[in-house]
Scaffold this motif. Sequence first.
Motif, PDB file in Angstrom:
ATOM      1  N   PRO A 105       0.615  -1.329   0.239  1.00  0.00           N
ATOM      2  CA  PRO A 105       0.105   0.312  -0.013  1.00  0.00           C
ATOM      3  C   PRO A 105       0.854   1.376  -0.080  1.00  0.00           C
ATOM      4  CG  PRO A 105      -0.932  -1.682   1.501  1.00  0.00           C
ATOM      5  CD  PRO A 105       0.571  -1.862   1.354  1.00  0.00           C
ATOM      6  N   SER A 106       0.358   2.286  -0.561  1.00  0.00           N
ATOM      7  CA  SER A 106       0.941   3.545  -0.643  1.00  0.00           C
ATOM      8  C   SER A 106      -0.184   4.507  -0.411  1.00  0.00           C
ATOM      9  CB  SER A 106       1.741   3.970  -1.968  1.00  0.00           C
ATOM     10  OG  SER A 106       2.107   5.306  -1.814  1.00  0.00           O
TER      11      SER A 106
ATOM     12  N   SER B 248       0.214   7.870  -1.042  1.00  0.00           N
ATOM     13  CA  SER B 248       0.483   8.706  -2.024  1.00  0.00           C
ATOM     14  C   SER B 248      -0.263   8.527  -3.212  1.00  0.00           C
ATOM     15  CB  SER B 248       1.905   9.055  -2.309  1.00  0.00           C
ATOM     16  OG  SER B 248       2.107  10.067  -3.262  1.00  0.00           O
ATOM     17  N   GLY B 249      -0.822   9.546  -3.846  1.00  0.00           N
ATOM     18  CA  GLY B 249      -1.510   9.383  -5.084  1.00  0.00           C
ATOM     19  C   GLY B 249      -0.705   9.355  -6.354  1.00  0.00           C
ATOM     20  N   GLU B 250       0.864   9.698  -6.042  1.00  0.00           N
ATOM     21  CA  GLU B 250       1.695   9.751  -6.958  1.00  0.00           C
ATOM     22  C   GLU B 250       2.790   8.829  -6.886  1.00  0.00           C
ATOM     23  OE1 GLU B 250       3.234  13.844  -7.122  1.00  0.00           O
ATOM     24  OE2 GLU B 250       1.226  14.832  -7.334  1.00  0.00           O
ATOM     25  N   GLU B 251       2.739   7.666  -6.106  1.00  0.00           N
ATOM     26  CA  GLU B 251       3.396   6.526  -6.113  1.00  0.00           C
ATOM     27  C   GLU B 251       2.802   5.284  -6.146  1.00  0.00           C
ATOM     28  OE1 GLU B 251       6.882   9.060  -3.190  1.00  0.00           O
ATOM     29  OE2 GLU B 251       5.369   7.340  -2.143  1.00  0.00           O
ATOM     30  N   ILE B 252       3.761   4.347  -6.447  1.00  0.00           N
ATOM     31  CA  ILE B 252       3.494   2.979  -6.318  1.00  0.00           C
ATOM     32  C   ILE B 252       4.684   2.362  -5.435  1.00  0.00           C
ATOM     33  CG2 ILE B 252       2.477   2.776  -8.629  1.00  0.00           C
ATOM     34  CD1 ILE B 252       5.009   1.157  -9.449  1.00  0.00           C
ATOM     35  N   ALA B 253       4.221   1.284  -4.634  1.00  0.00           N
ATOM     36  CA  ALA B 253       5.277   1.057  -3.605  1.00  0.00           C
ATOM     37  C   ALA B 253       5.383  -0.548  -3.645  1.00  0.00           C
ATOM     38  CB  ALA B 253       4.593   1.391  -2.405  1.00  0.00           C
ATOM     39  N   ILE B 254       6.619  -1.029  -3.355  1.00  0.00           N
ATOM     40  CA  ILE B 254       6.885  -2.532  -3.232  1.00  0.00           C
ATOM     41  C   ILE B 254       7.794  -2.307  -1.685  1.00  0.00           C
ATOM     42  CG2 ILE B 254       6.732  -3.026  -5.493  1.00  0.00           C
ATOM     43  CD1 ILE B 254       9.822  -2.978  -5.399  1.00  0.00           C
ATOM     44  N   GLU B 255       8.117  -3.710  -1.335  1.00  0.00           N
ATOM     45  CA  GLU B 255       8.769  -3.567  -0.006  1.00  0.00           C
ATOM     46  C   GLU B 255      10.200  -3.188  -0.214  1.00  0.00           C
ATOM     47  OE1 GLU B 255      10.311  -6.902   3.320  1.00  0.00           O
ATOM     48  OE2 GLU B 255       9.099  -7.528   1.884  1.00  0.00           O
ATOM     49  N   GLY B 256      10.476  -2.226   0.449  1.00  0.00           N
ATOM     50  CA  GLY B 256      11.799  -1.508   0.368  1.00  0.00           C
ATOM     51  C   GLY B 256      11.918  -0.344  -0.805  1.00  0.00           C
ATOM     52  N   ALA B 257      10.904  -0.137  -1.533  1.00  0.00           N
ATOM     53  CA  ALA B 257      11.186   1.094  -2.733  1.00  0.00           C
ATOM     54  C   ALA B 257       9.827   1.610  -3.008  1.00  0.00           C
ATOM     55  CB  ALA B 257      11.881   0.272  -3.753  1.00  0.00           C
TER      56      ALA B 257
END
Length: 247
Positions: free
Chosen positions: A75-76, A78-87
Amino acid sequence: MILLTYGSYLAEVEHVKIVVDPSQIKIDPNEIHSLLGVPGGEVDQHTMQLIDTTIRECREVMSPRGGVVSVDATPSASGEEIAIEGARFHTGKIIRNMLKGADAYLFFISTAGPGPEELSRSLLNKGDYLEGYIADLVGSAIAESVAGQIHEHVRREAVSRELKVTNRYSPGYCAWETGEQQKLFSLFPDGCCGVTLSESSLMVPVKSVSGVIAMGRSVQYREYTCEICAMKDCTFRQYGAHHHSTI
């Protein structure tokens, strides 16, 4: 994390071997002709012959390769980001919205290899400017076609799991800065597929494509996506090509 490599095994990670099929590299001579910007789209038989010859020469020197890493989405806020574990990837709002609903992100690299750009450079150095420019366009088309093979593999994998995929999106488009390539390439072994990054985050060989595809139960694939992008001077927009978007 699963690394799917095209053409070679990597023992340090779980992987599936897939081979890029050169016979399935799609290059439309008419699209190359359109990208040359011929007034009125008039078909010049001499130019079409040059295109056909250059496509054949590029095929002879290409070394298409590609790979894709599958990473669970996190989950992120932010409406401007995608997230993975560690980044986290600052894709901007447009691409973030196009990837919403992802269960996993498939980061990929594809390349035509150094041959087509070396051919283009050689032709330009000899003063064969039209042929050199055509070779440059064909090299880009080869890299995109490899990306298309990766996309199709990902789509088939998704279907087998009763999931869906989105279009593919690349750094450098729709406010996703090219510098984010550094994060993307950190997910791959050094020199994966023969592609490296320059200090300015440009790929070497130049005729390469990187990006991301989202997979999940509620993601959406769109037939045409140029209308979402603010790059008004994009060559692909000008001539209606489906860059970084079609399977």
